[in-house]
Design a protein around this motif. Structure first.
Motif, PDB file in Angstrom:
ATOM      1  N   ARG A  36       0.846  -1.178   0.000  1.00 18.10           N
ATOM      2  CA  ARG A  36       0.000   0.000   0.000  1.00 18.10           C
ATOM      3  C   ARG A  36       0.889   1.237   0.000  1.00 18.10           C
ATOM      4  NH1 ARG A  36      -3.933   2.487   4.793  1.00 18.10           N
ATOM      5  NH2 ARG A  36      -5.007   3.952   3.433  1.00 18.10           N
ATOM      6  N   HIS A  37       0.403   2.324  -0.579  1.00 20.66           N
ATOM      7  CA  HIS A  37       1.110   3.600  -0.547  1.00 20.66           C
ATOM      8  C   HIS A  37       1.311   4.061   0.896  1.00 20.66           C
ATOM      9  CE1 HIS A  37      -2.646   5.494   0.588  1.00 20.66           C
ATOM     10  NE2 HIS A  37      -3.231   4.809  -0.381  1.00 20.66           N
ATOM     11  N   GLY A  38       2.118   5.108   1.061  1.00 17.07           N
ATOM     12  CA  GLY A  38       2.397   5.647   2.383  1.00 17.07           C
ATOM     13  C   GLY A  38       1.333   6.616   2.869  1.00 17.07           C
ATOM     14  N   VAL A  39       1.649   7.306   3.964  1.00 20.18           N
ATOM     15  CA  VAL A  39       0.692   8.216   4.609  1.00 20.18           C
ATOM     16  C   VAL A  39       0.346   9.355   3.647  1.00 20.18           C
ATOM     17  CG1 VAL A  39       0.321   9.800   6.532  1.00 20.18           C
ATOM     18  CG2 VAL A  39       1.539   7.641   6.906  1.00 20.18           C
ATOM     19  N   ARG A  40      -0.929   9.580   3.458  1.00 19.72           N
ATOM     20  CA  ARG A  40      -1.438  10.591   2.515  1.00 19.72           C
ATOM     21  C   ARG A  40      -2.413  11.513   3.205  1.00 19.72           C
ATOM     22  NH1 ARG A  40      -6.567   9.157   2.444  1.00 19.72           N
ATOM     23  NH2 ARG A  40      -7.207   6.980   2.262  1.00 19.72           N
ATOM     24  N   ALA A  41      -2.712  12.623   2.523  1.00 17.55           N
ATOM     25  CA  ALA A  41      -3.801  13.495   2.973  1.00 17.55           C
ATOM     26  C   ALA A  41      -5.132  12.821   2.664  1.00 17.55           C
ATOM     27  CB  ALA A  41      -3.706  14.844   2.266  1.00 17.55           C
ATOM     28  N   PRO A  42      -6.192  13.166   3.387  1.00 16.79           N
ATOM     29  CA  PRO A  42      -7.492  12.532   3.159  1.00 16.79           C
ATOM     30  C   PRO A  42      -7.994  12.729   1.734  1.00 16.79           C
ATOM     31  CG  PRO A  42      -7.490  13.712   5.244  1.00 16.79           C
ATOM     32  CD  PRO A  42      -6.217  14.083   4.544  1.00 16.79           C
ATOM     33  N   VAL A  62      -0.295  19.059   2.132  1.00 19.66           N
ATOM     34  CA  VAL A  62      -0.347  18.741   0.695  1.00 19.66           C
ATOM     35  C   VAL A  62      -1.804  18.706   0.258  1.00 19.66           C
ATOM     36  CG1 VAL A  62       1.820  17.436   0.660  1.00 19.66           C
ATOM     37  CG2 VAL A  62      -0.338  16.266   1.205  1.00 19.66           C
ATOM     38  N   PRO A  63      -2.067  18.732  -1.058  1.00 22.90           N
ATOM     39  CA  PRO A  63      -3.454  18.611  -1.535  1.00 22.90           C
ATOM     40  C   PRO A  63      -4.065  17.265  -1.170  1.00 22.90           C
ATOM     41  CG  PRO A  63      -2.015  19.447  -3.274  1.00 22.90           C
ATOM     42  CD  PRO A  63      -1.125  18.994  -2.158  1.00 22.90           C
ATOM     43  N   ALA A  64      -5.375  17.198  -1.268  1.00 24.69           N
ATOM     44  CA  ALA A  64      -6.104  15.966  -0.972  1.00 24.69           C
ATOM     45  C   ALA A  64      -5.529  14.798  -1.765  1.00 24.69           C
ATOM     46  CB  ALA A  64      -7.590  16.143  -1.318  1.00 24.69           C
ATOM     47  N   GLU A  65      -5.416  13.658  -1.087  1.00 27.30           N
ATOM     48  CA  GLU A  65      -5.018  12.370  -1.671  1.00 27.30           C
ATOM     49  C   GLU A  65      -3.522  12.238  -1.921  1.00 27.30           C
ATOM     50  OE1 GLU A  65      -7.436  11.047  -4.945  1.00 27.30           O
ATOM     51  OE2 GLU A  65      -9.154  12.267  -4.325  1.00 27.30           O
ATOM     52  N   HIS A  66      -2.746  13.314  -1.747  1.00 24.71           N
ATOM     53  CA  HIS A  66      -1.320  13.260  -2.055  1.00 24.71           C
ATOM     54  C   HIS A  66      -0.520  12.661  -0.894  1.00 24.71           C
ATOM     55  CE1 HIS A  66      -0.863  16.160  -5.681  1.00 24.71           C
ATOM     56  NE2 HIS A  66      -2.062  15.621  -5.680  1.00 24.71           N
ATOM     57  N   LEU A  67       0.584  12.020  -1.239  1.00 24.07           N
ATOM     58  CA  LEU A  67       1.536  11.564  -0.233  1.00 24.07           C
ATOM     59  C   LEU A  67       2.128  12.777   0.465  1.00 24.07           C
ATOM     60  CD1 LEU A  67       3.008   8.840   0.664  1.00 24.07           C
ATOM     61  CD2 LEU A  67       4.911   9.664  -0.748  1.00 24.07           C
ATOM     62  N   THR A  68       2.255  12.713   1.800  1.00 25.77           N
ATOM     63  CA  THR A  68       2.838  13.834   2.533  1.00 25.77           C
ATOM     64  C   THR A  68       4.361  13.717   2.556  1.00 25.77           C
ATOM     65  OG1 THR A  68       2.848  12.714   4.681  1.00 25.77           O
ATOM     66  CG2 THR A  68       0.801  13.843   4.040  1.00 25.77           C
ATOM     67  N   PRO A  69       5.071  14.819   2.833  1.00 23.54           N
ATOM     68  CA  PRO A  69       6.537  14.718   2.966  1.00 23.54           C
ATOM     69  C   PRO A  69       6.951  13.705   4.025  1.00 23.54           C
ATOM     70  CG  PRO A  69       5.891  17.010   2.720  1.00 23.54           C
ATOM     71  CD  PRO A  69       4.618  16.222   2.872  1.00 23.54           C
ATOM     72  N   ARG A  70       6.253  13.688   5.167  1.00 21.60           N
ATOM     73  CA  ARG A  70       6.573  12.685   6.188  1.00 21.60           C
ATOM     74  C   ARG A  70       6.255  11.283   5.690  1.00 21.60           C
ATOM     75  NH1 ARG A  70       7.343  13.918  11.592  1.00 21.60           N
ATOM     76  NH2 ARG A  70       6.313  11.974  12.178  1.00 21.60           N
ATOM     77  N   GLY A  71       5.161  11.153   4.940  1.00 19.70           N
ATOM     78  CA  GLY A  71       4.844   9.863   4.353  1.00 19.70           C
ATOM     79  C   GLY A  71       5.943   9.390   3.423  1.00 19.70           C
ATOM     80  N   ALA A  72       6.524  10.329   2.657  1.00 22.93           N
ATOM     81  CA  ALA A  72       7.635   9.985   1.769  1.00 22.93           C
ATOM     82  C   ALA A  72       8.865   9.570   2.578  1.00 22.93           C
ATOM     83  CB  ALA A  72       7.968  11.168   0.866  1.00 22.93           C
TER      84      ALA A  72
END
Length: 398
Positions: A36-42, A62-72
């Motif tokens: 699964r992808h990493g932590v994203r915005a709702p 970040v915009p909706a649905e995008h991976l966050t810098p911390r998620g990256a």
């Protein structure tokens, strides 16, 4: 008399043959990963409009649905930990970059999956140029979205009947999660007597295009909100003015998000269609002679739960409700070679990071073995047996 009684046993001890040489260790030849992808915005509407809270929702970077810098960052740390395993197996070089076509990463078309693949590549092969393959944004990738892509002959009426059998009815499914819905109201802290989430009747219908199903009602409404709370926690966002939310509470209400997969991916008919393309891809990656030694697919929680359903394995991970999927959580399928018996096997495992580890940006990874039913108690499944067994559970592709 005591000496005489002990003597035969002593003679047997000295007469015993020397221990056999240790059997050669199983060699890891291939690793095929679905993560699964990493932590994203709702996602827009994930917490439905009209959901009340004790204070405004926190702002995301970040915009909706995008991976966050911390998620990256977390995905890169995960890639570095996975690199250690792949180096030990001899599938990734200890120094330098992987040879071309030996490490493949393919992501779905969403920003969060592509960005997760790029961040993971930075950890698993630092300083190297590893392309993250993906289709154009306007295309439905049948690996990850087989229903939208029309990859199988999906029949919504058959699907709905199977979902009702599997769940015992969607009204019953909602009733079984009444305690978690009540706790979610407590976590949202809105103080409204009628509850914090919009109330709609439970319904399940064919989607407008006939390629899927649409769910409404308490499970659909609360599952997304529970997931948003988990993502906020993993991202480290503060929610001033809200009741205290800790990892244990998130695990309890996480059953609401996990319940969504009891509708969309776990019923046998849904699993057969949702995993039809990615399942065959993973089998090919395990069996075909020219496949990459390391093949990584970056998709969504629906993909991971559909594969688990086809494998007939549960998903348990520290910090998460049973059946829920961690951001960055992955099912690993390893092809092993036994040089003593000259046989090949498949071994499955589930690699996850807890919400607390994600929140702290800790590199710690939990590995949970996934013994495959029908393959004995060793956790190993003969490759040919595994291939036949899984193919039978996948819907025909068109």
């Amino acid at each position: 008399m005591t000496l005489l009684r002990l003597l035969p046993a002593a003679l047997l001890l000295f007469a015993a043959p020397a221990p056999l040489a240790a059997r050669p260790a199983l060699a890891v030849e291939r690793v095929v990963v679905l993560m699964r992808h990493g932590v994203r915005a709702p996602i827009d509407g994930e917490a439905p409009a009209g959901t009340r809270t004790a204070a405004p929702w926190p702002r995301w970077p970040v915009p909706a649905e995008h991976l966050t810098p911390r998620g990256a960052q977390a995905m890169t740390l995960l890639g570095a930990e996975d690199r250690r395993v792949l180096v030990a197996a001899g599938l990734v070089p200890r120094t330098g970059c992987p040879a071309p076509r030996t490490l493949r990463i393919h992501a779905n078309t969403a920003e969060r999956t592509i960005a997760s693949g790029i961040a993971f590549a930075a950890g698993v092969a630092p300083g190297c140029t590893i392309p993250v393959e993906h289709l154009a944004p306007d295309r439905a990738d049948p690996l990850f979205e087989p229903l939208r892509a029309g990859a199988t002959r999906f029949d919504p009426a058959t699907a709905i009947a199977d979902i009702q059998r599997h769940t015992g009815g969607i009204d019953a499914l909602a009733r079984r999660h009444a305690a978690a819905i009540a706790e979610l109201d407590t976590l949202l802290g809105c103080g409204a007597p009628q509850g914090c989430s919009p109330i709609t009747p439970s319904r399940i219908l064919p989607s407008a295009d006939g390629r899927g199903i649409d769910l409404s009602g308490p499970i659909r409404t609360t599952s997304g909100t529970a997931q948003v709370l988990l993502l906020q926690y993993a991202e480290g966002l503060d929610v001033p003015g809200w009741p205290r939310i800790d990892a244990a509470a998130l695990r309890r209400v996480g059953t609401l998000h996990a319940a969504l997969f009891d509708v969309f991916t776990r019923p046998p008919y849904m699993a057969a269609h949702q995993a039809a393309v990615l399942g065959r891809h993973m089998l090919a990656a395990l069996t075909e002679a020219d496949a990459a030694p390391v093949d990584i697919l970056v998709g969504h929680d629906t993909n991971v739960t559909a594969l688990a359903a086809v494998l007939h394995v549960p998903l348990h991970a520290p910090g998460y409700a049973e059946g829920d999927v961690a951001p960055g959580g992955a099912i690993w399928l390893e092809r092993l070679y036994d040089p003593a018996r000259k046989r090949r096997y498949v071994r499955a495992s589930y690699r996850t990071q807890s919400p607390d580890d994600l929140r702290r940006l800790s590199p710690r990874v939990t590995v949970t073995p996934l013994p495959i039913p029908g393959c004995g108690v060793s956790g190993l499944c003969e490759l040919a047996t595994f291939d036949r067994m899984i193919r039978r559970r996948l819907a025909p592709a068109q």
